[in-house]
Write a protein that holds these residues in place. Structure first.
Motif, PDB file in Angstrom:
ATOM      1  N   LYS A   1       0.840  -1.195   0.000  1.00  0.00           N
ATOM      2  CA  LYS A   1       0.000   0.000   0.000  1.00  0.00           C
ATOM      3  C   LYS A   1       0.878   1.249   0.000  1.00  0.00           C
ATOM      4  N   GLY A   2       0.509   2.198  -0.838  1.00  0.00           N
ATOM      5  CA  GLY A   2       1.209   3.474  -0.876  1.00  0.00           C
ATOM      6  C   GLY A   2       0.223   4.624  -0.810  1.00  0.00           C
ATOM      7  N   GLU A   3       0.589   5.688  -0.095  1.00  0.00           N
ATOM      8  CA  GLU A   3      -0.254   6.876  -0.005  1.00  0.00           C
ATOM      9  C   GLU A   3       0.562   8.099  -0.429  1.00  0.00           C
ATOM     10  N   ILE A   4      -0.097   9.022  -1.119  1.00  0.00           N
ATOM     11  CA  ILE A   4       0.558  10.245  -1.570  1.00  0.00           C
ATOM     12  C   ILE A   4      -0.329  11.446  -1.268  1.00  0.00           C
TER      13      ILE A   4
ATOM     14  N   ILE B   1      12.995  17.898  -9.582  1.00  0.00           N
ATOM     15  CA  ILE B   1      12.305  17.101  -8.565  1.00  0.00           C
ATOM     16  C   ILE B   1      13.269  16.877  -7.411  1.00  0.00           C
ATOM     17  N   VAL B   2      12.796  16.999  -6.190  1.00  0.00           N
ATOM     18  CA  VAL B   2      13.618  16.686  -5.022  1.00  0.00           C
ATOM     19  C   VAL B   2      13.170  15.324  -4.493  1.00  0.00           C
ATOM     20  N   ASN B   3      14.150  14.471  -4.191  1.00  0.00           N
ATOM     21  CA  ASN B   3      13.805  13.110  -3.779  1.00  0.00           C
ATOM     22  C   ASN B   3      14.808  12.593  -2.758  1.00  0.00           C
ATOM     23  N   ARG B   4      14.414  12.600  -1.507  1.00  0.00           N
ATOM     24  CA  ARG B   4      15.175  11.943  -0.443  1.00  0.00           C
ATOM     25  C   ARG B   4      14.241  11.796   0.748  1.00  0.00           C
ATOM     26  N   GLY B   5      13.903  10.563   1.083  1.00  0.00           N
ATOM     27  CA  GLY B   5      12.911  10.325   2.130  1.00  0.00           C
ATOM     28  C   GLY B   5      11.513  10.357   1.551  1.00  0.00           C
ATOM     29  N   VAL B   6      11.213  11.426   0.834  1.00  0.00           N
ATOM     30  CA  VAL B   6      10.000  11.532   0.015  1.00  0.00           C
ATOM     31  C   VAL B   6      10.390  12.178  -1.308  1.00  0.00           C
ATOM     32  N   PHE B   7       9.562  11.980  -2.317  1.00  0.00           N
ATOM     33  CA  PHE B   7       9.729  12.731  -3.555  1.00  0.00           C
ATOM     34  C   PHE B   7       8.822  13.950  -3.496  1.00  0.00           C
TER      35      PHE B   7
ATOM     36  N   HIS C   1       2.346  20.580  -5.208  1.00  0.00           N
ATOM     37  CA  HIS C   1       3.360  19.543  -5.314  1.00  0.00           C
ATOM     38  C   HIS C   1       2.774  18.190  -4.927  1.00  0.00           C
ATOM     39  N   ARG C   2       3.159  17.166  -5.664  1.00  0.00           N
ATOM     40  CA  ARG C   2       2.830  15.788  -5.272  1.00  0.00           C
ATOM     41  C   ARG C   2       3.971  15.279  -4.400  1.00  0.00           C
ATOM     42  N   VAL C   3       3.624  14.734  -3.246  1.00  0.00           N
ATOM     43  CA  VAL C   3       4.625  14.318  -2.266  1.00  0.00           C
ATOM     44  C   VAL C   3       4.296  12.908  -1.778  1.00  0.00           C
ATOM     45  N   GLY C   4       5.290  12.079  -1.689  1.00  0.00           N
ATOM     46  CA  GLY C   4       5.065  10.730  -1.175  1.00  0.00           C
ATOM     47  C   GLY C   4       6.322   9.903  -1.347  1.00  0.00           C
ATOM     48  N   SER C   5       6.186   8.626  -1.248  1.00  0.00           N
ATOM     49  CA  SER C   5       4.955   7.987  -0.811  1.00  0.00           C
ATOM     50  C   SER C   5       5.284   7.065   0.348  1.00  0.00           C
ATOM     51  N   THR C   6       4.234   6.579   1.003  1.00  0.00           N
ATOM     52  CA  THR C   6       4.445   5.600   2.059  1.00  0.00           C
ATOM     53  C   THR C   6       4.555   4.208   1.457  1.00  0.00           C
ATOM     54  N   TYR C   7       4.900   3.257   2.310  1.00  0.00           N
ATOM     55  CA  TYR C   7       5.152   1.898   1.842  1.00  0.00           C
ATOM     56  C   TYR C   7       4.853   0.954   2.997  1.00  0.00           C
TER      57      TYR C   7
ATOM     58  N   GLN D   1      -0.338  10.302   6.397  1.00  0.00           N
ATOM     59  CA  GLN D   1      -0.266  11.743   6.161  1.00  0.00           C
ATOM     60  C   GLN D   1       0.788  12.371   7.060  1.00  0.00           C
ATOM     61  N   THR D   2       0.788  11.973   8.331  1.00  0.00           N
ATOM     62  CA  THR D   2       1.787  12.497   9.272  1.00  0.00           C
ATOM     63  C   THR D   2       3.190  12.117   8.846  1.00  0.00           C
ATOM     64  N   GLU D   3       3.371  10.877   8.433  1.00  0.00           N
ATOM     65  CA  GLU D   3       4.687  10.413   8.005  1.00  0.00           C
ATOM     66  C   GLU D   3       5.206  11.211   6.816  1.00  0.00           C
ATOM     67  N   ILE D   4       4.359  11.417   5.820  1.00  0.00           N
ATOM     68  CA  ILE D   4       4.777  12.158   4.626  1.00  0.00           C
ATOM     69  C   ILE D   4       5.128  13.600   4.975  1.00  0.00           C
ATOM     70  N   LEU D   5       4.295  14.237   5.788  1.00  0.00           N
ATOM     71  CA  LEU D   5       4.548  15.636   6.142  1.00  0.00           C
ATOM     72  C   LEU D   5       5.816  15.783   6.968  1.00  0.00           C
ATOM     73  N   GLU D   6       6.079  14.833   7.857  1.00  0.00           N
ATOM     74  CA  GLU D   6       7.304  14.901   8.656  1.00  0.00           C
ATOM     75  C   GLU D   6       8.538  14.745   7.779  1.00  0.00           C
ATOM     76  N   LYS D   7       8.483  13.838   6.830  1.00  0.00           N
ATOM     77  CA  LYS D   7       9.623  13.650   5.926  1.00  0.00           C
ATOM     78  C   LYS D   7       9.797  14.846   4.997  1.00  0.00           C
ATOM     79  N   LEU D   8       8.692  15.470   4.623  1.00  0.00           N
ATOM     80  CA  LEU D   8       8.781  16.676   3.806  1.00  0.00           C
ATOM     81  C   LEU D   8       9.439  17.802   4.593  1.00  0.00           C
ATOM     82  N   THR D   9       9.102  17.902   5.870  1.00  0.00           N
ATOM     83  CA  THR D   9       9.730  18.908   6.741  1.00  0.00           C
ATOM     84  C   THR D   9      11.227  18.678   6.853  1.00  0.00           C
ATOM     85  N   ASP D  10      11.652  17.409   6.851  1.00  0.00           N
ATOM     86  CA  ASP D  10      13.080  17.096   6.901  1.00  0.00           C
ATOM     87  C   ASP D  10      13.796  17.459   5.605  1.00  0.00           C
TER      88      ASP D  10
END
Length: 348
Positions: A209-212, A224-230, A239-245, A259-268
């Motif tokens: 399962k993946g969520e974006i 495109i920036v990609n580390r932890g999330v794209f 912006h499209r940001v993700g994804s979980t796994y 959602q929390t996981e993606i936003l936290e990784k985006l903050t990083d």
């Protein structure tokens, strides 16, 4: 009606293979299952030659990547639509050691075609990249939803919009009969739907399962920036940001945890706040236990094939492997054991 090939599924895999068979002059029909969970339509669509936490060259990159852009550009040409964006991908380094390792890669001819530039300093005040990063080329993203819509129009009467009912599928003489169709061969391209098929339930699918998210946020670089999330800019500051796994929670609904996981990784990754969450989507990817796709002919049933299991890297894998599969169907050319389903015949 007599046809050469009946393809089950009109996601990216089914569409690509159907196109190649039609171009070869074969009479086809494609059954789309509009109410099914269609991972193709919500996928991120990235094609990225360097992947994973360890930033390694993706599996079979040297075979896959020369095919990607020409194939999708050909589909753009025949449909008159736009869905391919060639774009550099910037991957920040996490340490000096990683920076030094990639400086070494810069002299490696195996990496040369994928490296645009290596930086030892931050590339933006808005990024958390104190050690710099690597800018990749031969990369970008595909708007899969636009591609599938355009190809639906291209296939016209060859596309059947209904749920496939395998109980109506039977062998008659040298053909497979389905309602008013008689097909010389049938190909299962229907993602996780193949798990419930009487023909291919033995294959070790490993659904993921993946969520974006799509978010509004300032900072719109031309990469495109990609580390932890794209993080892919879609236009107008969105912006499209993700994804979980996850392999454990396979419920089709979105989750607050993701959602929390993606936003936290985006903050990083990006120093700026998210102004608005535009959308939150989820899909179940048809991944496989060994992370290699399923290609080939059923061991006992004549004229039954599968082209499936592309997981999260379908955009990169499908242009190349649809050519391999089409050649197998048309000329009976053997499929490499690494992706051929014969590797699992002992499971039957």
């Amino acid at each position: 009606m007599e046809i050469d090939f009946l393809l089950i599924g009109h996601g990216l895999a089914g569409t690509a293979l159907a196109y190649r068979l039609k171009q070869a002059g074969k009479k086809i029909r494609v059954i789309d299952q509009p109410e099914a969970n269609n991972s193709s339509r919500i996928a991120a669509g990235l094609f990225n030659p360097v992947t994973g936490r360890k930033m390694v060259k993706t599996w079979k990159a040297d075979a896959l990547f020369p095919v990607i852009v020409p194939f999708y550009k050909e589909l753009e040409r025949i449909t008159g639509s736009k869905f391919l964006t060639e774009k550099a991908i910037y991957r920040p380094f996490l340490s000096i050691e990683e920076q030094n390792e990639w400086m070494g890669h810069s002299a490696d001819p195996d990496f040369e075609v994928y490296l645009k530039q290596i930086y030892s300093e931050s590339q933006s005040e808005f990024l958390r990249d104190p050690f710099g990063g690597v800018m990749l080329r031969n990369s970008g993203w595909l708007n899969i939803r636009n591609l599938l819509d355009a190809m639906s129009s291209y296939f016209e009467e060859e596309l059947i919009l209904e749920k496939f009912d395998e109980s109506l599928f039977s062998r008659e003489d040298a053909c497979w009969s389905y309602k008013d169709l008689k097909a010389k061969a049938v190909v299962y391209c229907n993602g996780l739907g193949a798990m419930n098929s009487r023909f291919f339930s033995f294959l070790p699918f490993a659904p993921v399962k993946g969520e974006i998210l799509e978010v509004k946020q300032k900072f719109t670089p031309d990469y495109i920036v990609n580390r932890g999330v794209f993080r892919v800019h879609l236009g107008k500051g969105i912006h499209r940001v993700g994804s979980t796994y996850t392999k454990h929670d396979l419920d089709v609904g979105v989750t607050n945890a993701a959602q929390t996981e993606i936003l936290e990784k985006l903050t990083d990754l990006v120093r700026l706040p998210v102004e608005e969450i535009i959308s939150h989507k989820t899909g179940i990817r048809p991944a496989t236990r060994d992370r290699k796709p399923f290609l080939g002919k059923h061991p006992t049933e004549e004229g039954v094939y599968i082209f499936n299991g592309f997981g999260a890297k379908g955009v990169s894998l499908i242009p190349y492997f649809s050519g391999i599969m089409a050649t197998h169907l048309l000329n009976e050319k053997a499929i490499d054991s690494e992706v051929g389903i014969a590797r699992y015949f002992n499971y039957i």
